[in-house]
Design a protein around this motif. Structure first.
Motif, PDB file in Angstrom:
ATOM      1  N   VAL A 164      75.501  36.479   7.702  1.00 11.62           N
ATOM      2  CA  VAL A 164      76.163  37.512   6.898  1.00 11.62           C
ATOM      3  C   VAL A 164      76.408  37.006   5.481  1.00 11.62           C
ATOM      4  N   LYS A 165      76.839  35.748   5.346  1.00  8.57           N
ATOM      5  CA  LYS A 165      77.094  35.177   4.017  1.00  8.57           C
ATOM      6  C   LYS A 165      75.796  35.112   3.205  1.00  8.57           C
ATOM      7  N   TYR A 166      74.718  34.682   3.868  1.00  6.35           N
ATOM      8  CA  TYR A 166      73.427  34.580   3.161  1.00  6.35           C
ATOM      9  C   TYR A 166      72.965  35.959   2.678  1.00  6.35           C
ATOM     10  N   ILE A 167      73.073  36.966   3.569  1.00  3.92           N
ATOM     11  CA  ILE A 167      72.639  38.322   3.201  1.00  3.92           C
ATOM     12  C   ILE A 167      73.537  38.875   2.092  1.00  3.92           C
ATOM     13  N   THR A 168      74.867  38.667   2.210  1.00  4.75           N
ATOM     14  CA  THR A 168      75.806  39.156   1.194  1.00  4.75           C
ATOM     15  C   THR A 168      75.531  38.507  -0.164  1.00  4.75           C
ATOM     16  N   LEU A 171      72.330  39.937  -1.615  1.00  5.40           N
ATOM     17  CA  LEU A 171      72.518  41.291  -2.143  1.00  5.40           C
ATOM     18  C   LEU A 171      73.298  41.270  -3.453  1.00  5.40           C
ATOM     19  N   GLU A 172      74.337  40.419  -3.520  1.00  2.11           N
ATOM     20  CA  GLU A 172      75.108  40.313  -4.756  1.00  2.11           C
ATOM     21  C   GLU A 172      74.247  39.781  -5.898  1.00  2.11           C
ATOM     22  N   GLU A 173      73.400  38.791  -5.582  1.00  2.00           N
ATOM     23  CA  GLU A 173      72.497  38.254  -6.599  1.00  2.00           C
ATOM     24  C   GLU A 173      71.524  39.321  -7.085  1.00  2.00           C
ATOM     25  N   LYS A 174      71.025  40.121  -6.133  1.00  2.00           N
ATOM     26  CA  LYS A 174      70.105  41.198  -6.496  1.00  2.00           C
ATOM     27  C   LYS A 174      70.809  42.235  -7.372  1.00  2.00           C
ATOM     28  N   GLU A 175      72.078  42.538  -7.032  1.00  2.00           N
ATOM     29  CA  GLU A 175      72.844  43.491  -7.844  1.00  2.00           C
ATOM     30  C   GLU A 175      73.036  42.964  -9.267  1.00  2.00           C
ATOM     31  N   ARG A 176      73.346  41.656  -9.376  1.00  2.00           N
ATOM     32  CA  ARG A 176      73.499  41.067 -10.709  1.00  2.00           C
ATOM     33  C   ARG A 176      72.195  41.131 -11.501  1.00  2.00           C
ATOM     34  N   GLU A 177      71.072  40.841 -10.815  1.00  2.00           N
ATOM     35  CA  GLU A 177      69.775  40.910 -11.493  1.00  2.00           C
ATOM     36  C   GLU A 177      69.473  42.346 -11.938  1.00  2.00           C
ATOM     37  N   ASP A 178      69.750  43.309 -11.054  1.00  2.00           N
ATOM     38  CA  ASP A 178      69.509  44.718 -11.405  1.00  2.00           C
ATOM     39  C   ASP A 178      70.386  45.141 -12.579  1.00  2.00           C
ATOM     40  N   PHE A 179      71.661  44.667 -12.558  1.00  2.00           N
ATOM     41  CA  PHE A 179      72.573  45.008 -13.645  1.00  2.00           C
ATOM     42  C   PHE A 179      72.082  44.425 -14.975  1.00  2.00           C
ATOM     43  N   SER A 180      71.633  43.159 -14.913  1.00  2.00           N
ATOM     44  CA  SER A 180      71.124  42.515 -16.128  1.00  2.00           C
ATOM     45  C   SER A 180      69.866  43.215 -16.624  1.00  2.00           C
TER      46      SER A 180
END
Length: 204
Positions: A164-168, A171-180
């Motif tokens: 769960v930690k790895y997936i979370t 996903l958070e890293e992907k959200e940051r990349e998408d935001f950037s």
């Protein structure tokens, strides 16, 4: 979501197994105390019974004929009760008054005393058999429950917590990349719009 659901189920399962183990252990400890009490009684009773039988044999010879007249015990019954899914026995022996089944011509109070003592031994033995068998079954259930709880606590829960930690984190890293990426696209769009405005504003 599936990983989180499995992790929550594993945690709930561990809590239930832990409660089950504690309840079974409490039941088992109570039965162990009862077994120790019965064992001390039965040891004393056996000693008294064999002493009485020895005296009767000395007075009347080996009491085999008298013993053969004693009826077979048919009052023993067996039921079960459940403790957290563990079936443990309930042994009962009809508490009927002692009735001497032999004649008095070739016997004496010594034989009567031996008979009464062994009747008490019989009842205590039935009670002890119930308790000891119950303790054995509960101990086996505790061992199995402990193994399952340990598997959940030390293997399943840590594994899914890590998943769960790895997936979370991913996903958070992907959200940051998408935001950037979105910020870059917006900046480029603004720059293009500004250039277009400047181009249209130049007089001919």
């Amino acid at each position: 979501m599936n990983a989180k659901k499995t992790l929550n189920l594993a945690r709930v399962g561990f809590e239930l197994l832990d409660r089950k183990r504690n309840i079974i252990v409490r039941e088992m400890m109570a039965l162990i105390d009862r077994a120790e009490s019965i064992q001390s009684q039965i040891d004393s009773c056996y000693e008294q019974a064999y002493s009485a039988l020895q005296k009767a044999n000395v007075a009347h010879g080996i009491c085999s004929d008298i013993a053969a007249s004693v009826p077979v015990e048919n009052g023993l019954s067996l039921k079960t009760r459940s403790v957290m899914g563990v079936e443990i026995p309930l042994v009962s022996l009809d508490a009927e008054p002692v009735e001497l089944s032999y004649g008095f011509m070739f016997s004496s109070s010594l034989v009567d005393e031996a008979y009464i003592k062994f009747d008490k031994v019989k009842k205590l033995t039935a009670e002890l058999a119930e308790v000891e068998n119950s303790v054995y079954r509960l101990a086996t259930a505790v061992s199995k429950t402990q193994k399952r709880a340990n598997a959940l606590k030390n293997i399943i829960i840590p594994r899914y917590t890590s998943t769960v930690k790895y997936i979370t984190d991913s996903l958070e890293e992907k959200e940051r990349e998408d935001f950037s990426r979105l910020k870059v696209i917006k900046a480029q769009k603004r720059a293009a719009e500004k250039e277009e405005e400047q181009a249209t504003a130049i007089p001919r």
